[in-house]
Scaffold this active site. Structure first.
Site, mmCIF file in Angstrom:
data_model
loop_
_atom_site.group_PDB
_atom_site.id
_atom_site.type_symbol
_atom_site.label_atom_id
_atom_site.label_comp_id
_atom_site.label_asym_id
_atom_site.label_seq_id
_atom_site.Cartn_x
_atom_site.Cartn_y
_atom_site.Cartn_z
ATOM 1 N N ILE A 18 0.850 -1.190 -0.086
ATOM 2 C CA ILE A 18 -0.018 -0.076 0.008
ATOM 3 C C ILE A 18 0.935 1.244 -0.162
ATOM 4 C CG2 ILE A 18 -2.016 1.347 1.106
ATOM 5 C CD1 ILE A 18 -2.660 -1.258 2.745
ATOM 6 N N PHE A 23 9.208 3.972 9.178
ATOM 7 C CA PHE A 23 9.677 2.864 9.825
ATOM 8 C C PHE A 23 9.372 1.645 9.048
ATOM 9 C CE2 PHE A 23 8.397 5.675 13.210
ATOM 10 C CZ PHE A 23 9.712 5.991 13.784
ATOM 11 N N ALA A 24 8.077 1.642 8.394
ATOM 12 C CA ALA A 24 7.606 0.169 7.819
ATOM 13 C C ALA A 24 7.359 0.443 6.474
ATOM 14 C CB ALA A 24 6.550 -0.032 8.983
ATOM 15 N N VAL A 26 3.932 -0.963 4.668
ATOM 16 C CA VAL A 26 2.518 -1.417 4.520
ATOM 17 C C VAL A 26 1.908 -2.148 3.426
ATOM 18 C CG1 VAL A 26 0.166 -0.557 5.340
ATOM 19 C CG2 VAL A 26 2.149 0.933 6.224
ATOM 20 N N ASP A 132 3.788 12.176 16.797
ATOM 21 C CA ASP A 132 3.823 12.414 15.509
ATOM 22 C C ASP A 132 2.651 12.788 14.735
ATOM 23 O OD1 ASP A 132 5.562 12.965 13.214
ATOM 24 O OD2 ASP A 132 5.692 10.895 12.618
HETATM 25 O O1 3AM Z 1 1.949 5.513 0.989
HETATM 26 P P1 3AM Z 1 0.653 6.174 1.010
HETATM 27 O O2 3AM Z 1 0.744 7.551 1.548
HETATM 28 O O3 3AM Z 1 -0.366 6.031 -0.050
HETATM 29 O O4 3AM Z 1 -2.032 5.652 4.257
HETATM 30 C C1 3AM Z 1 -0.888 4.937 4.497
HETATM 31 C C2 3AM Z 1 0.277 5.324 3.602
HETATM 32 O O5 3AM Z 1 -0.235 5.216 2.368
HETATM 33 C C3 3AM Z 1 -0.912 3.448 4.354
HETATM 34 O O6 3AM Z 1 0.367 2.983 4.208
HETATM 35 C C4 3AM Z 1 1.054 3.980 3.929
HETATM 36 C C5 3AM Z 1 2.109 4.088 4.424
HETATM 37 O O7 3AM Z 1 1.865 4.506 5.890
HETATM 38 N N1 3AM Z 1 -1.667 2.983 5.466
HETATM 39 C C6 3AM Z 1 -1.156 2.840 6.840
HETATM 40 N N2 3AM Z 1 -1.891 2.256 7.547
HETATM 41 C C7 3AM Z 1 -3.107 1.789 6.831
HETATM 42 C C8 3AM Z 1 -4.344 1.135 7.129
HETATM 43 N N3 3AM Z 1 -4.340 0.868 8.435
HETATM 44 C C9 3AM Z 1 -2.838 2.439 5.641
HETATM 45 N N4 3AM Z 1 -3.687 1.992 4.566
HETATM 46 C C10 3AM Z 1 -4.666 1.228 4.951
HETATM 47 N N5 3AM Z 1 -5.015 0.752 6.099
#
Ligand code: 3AM
Length: 270
Positions: A18, A23-24, A26, A132
């Site tokens: 995604i 740090f990670a 997703v 943050d």
């Molecule tokens: O890289 P982008 O900005 O498109 O929105 C968060 C971010 O998207 C998404 O993962 C990326 C890195 O943090 N994200 C984080 N937690 C999420 C969740 N619980 C998530 N998207 C959907 N559900």
């Protein structure tokens, strides 16, 4: 049936990435027992976490449960990685909405702000601080409700510090409270309140209250709380923002903010 080449972590079938945070990574994943979609946060153990910390994180996750906070389902670990299984939030980031719409209507801002401080107040009442908070950490679900993400991670860092006052240089400067910039130890609660004020400004204005390319100038502006509200801010939110973005952080707690936003300051503008 699982497609050839599909990776599995425990009962989760791992799909596309995604996005990538500080740090990670997703990833989108599927619970093969329930069919539920989840977000899987993948962290390398070596970079941030020592195994010992994960237990603490799980206990934080258990105490921090709120409809406006991204729910943690469970935490899994391999020898090198940690997988945090989160509720999948499908509406994207609040930040993207601001980029797309320039600025949001005041009643929408008010709703998001109330949901934000509801979530933050819940965490503060449990002694957990985010540190943050920024629009990128605010996700929207399919009903347009706000969900704060990454509460567990920052709480973890906080425990690593092992003290009530947090010493860190992490965080995005534009949203960061003056006491953090001056490199003193700072109170996580007051820092979150400050960030909530910056977020409220950003969603209402469509731009940052403190924004300078040159970092020393940015820090000076934050330190002096040098900002001005655009003409379209009505008196309620304007005075609320001025109250929050006060370089003396002792004046506002999330709880009186919760009270203000519900019962007077923000209400008066409608
Ligand atoms: O890289 P982008 O900005 O498109 O929105 C968060 C971010 O998207 C998404 O993962 C990326 C890195 O943090 N994200 C984080 N937690 C999420 C969740 N619980 C998530 N998207 C959907 N559900």
């Amino acid at each position: 049936m699982m497609k050839k080449g599909t990776r599995k972590v425990g009962k989760y079938e791992v799909g596309r990435t995604i996005g990538e945070g500080t740090f990670a990574k997703v990833k989108f994943a599927h619970n093969t027992d329930t069919g539920e979609s989840v977000a899987m946060k993948v962290l390398a153990k070596t970079t941030i976490l020592k195994h010992r910390m994960v237990d603490q994180e799980i206990s934080i996750m258990k105490i921090v449960r709120h409809p406006n906070i991204v729910r943690w389902n469970e935490v899994l670990a391999s020898s090198t990685k940690i997988y945090i299984i989160l509720e999948f939030v499908s509406g994207g980031e609040l930040f993207d909405k601001i980029v797309h719409c320039q600025r949001l209507p005041e009643n929408e801002c008010r709703r998001y702000f109330q949901q934000l401080i509801d979530a933050v107040a819940h965490c503060h009442s449990k002694g957990v601080y985010h540190r943050d908070l920024k629009p990128e950490n605010l996700l929207l679900d399919s009903y347009g409700n706000l969900k704060v993400s990454d509460f567990g991670l920052s709480a973890l860092q906080q425990q690593q510090q092992g003290a009530g006052l947090l010493h860190t240089t992490s965080g995005t400067p534009n949203y960061v409270a003056p006491e953090l910039l001056s490199n003193q130890g700072f109170d996580g609660a007051a820092a979150d309140v400050w960030s909530c004020g910056v977020i409220l400004f950003v969603i209402m204005a469509g731009y940052l209250p403190f924004d300078e390319i040159d970092l020393p100038t940015l820090y000076k502006k934050i330190n002096d709380a040098q900002f001005s509200c655009p003409f379209w801010f009505s008196s309620g939110p304007k005075s609320l923002i001025q109250k929050i973005l006060d370089p003396n952080p002792i004046t506002v707690s999330i709880f009186n903010l919760l009270f203000s936003s519900r019962f007077n300051l923000f209400e008066r503008c409608h």
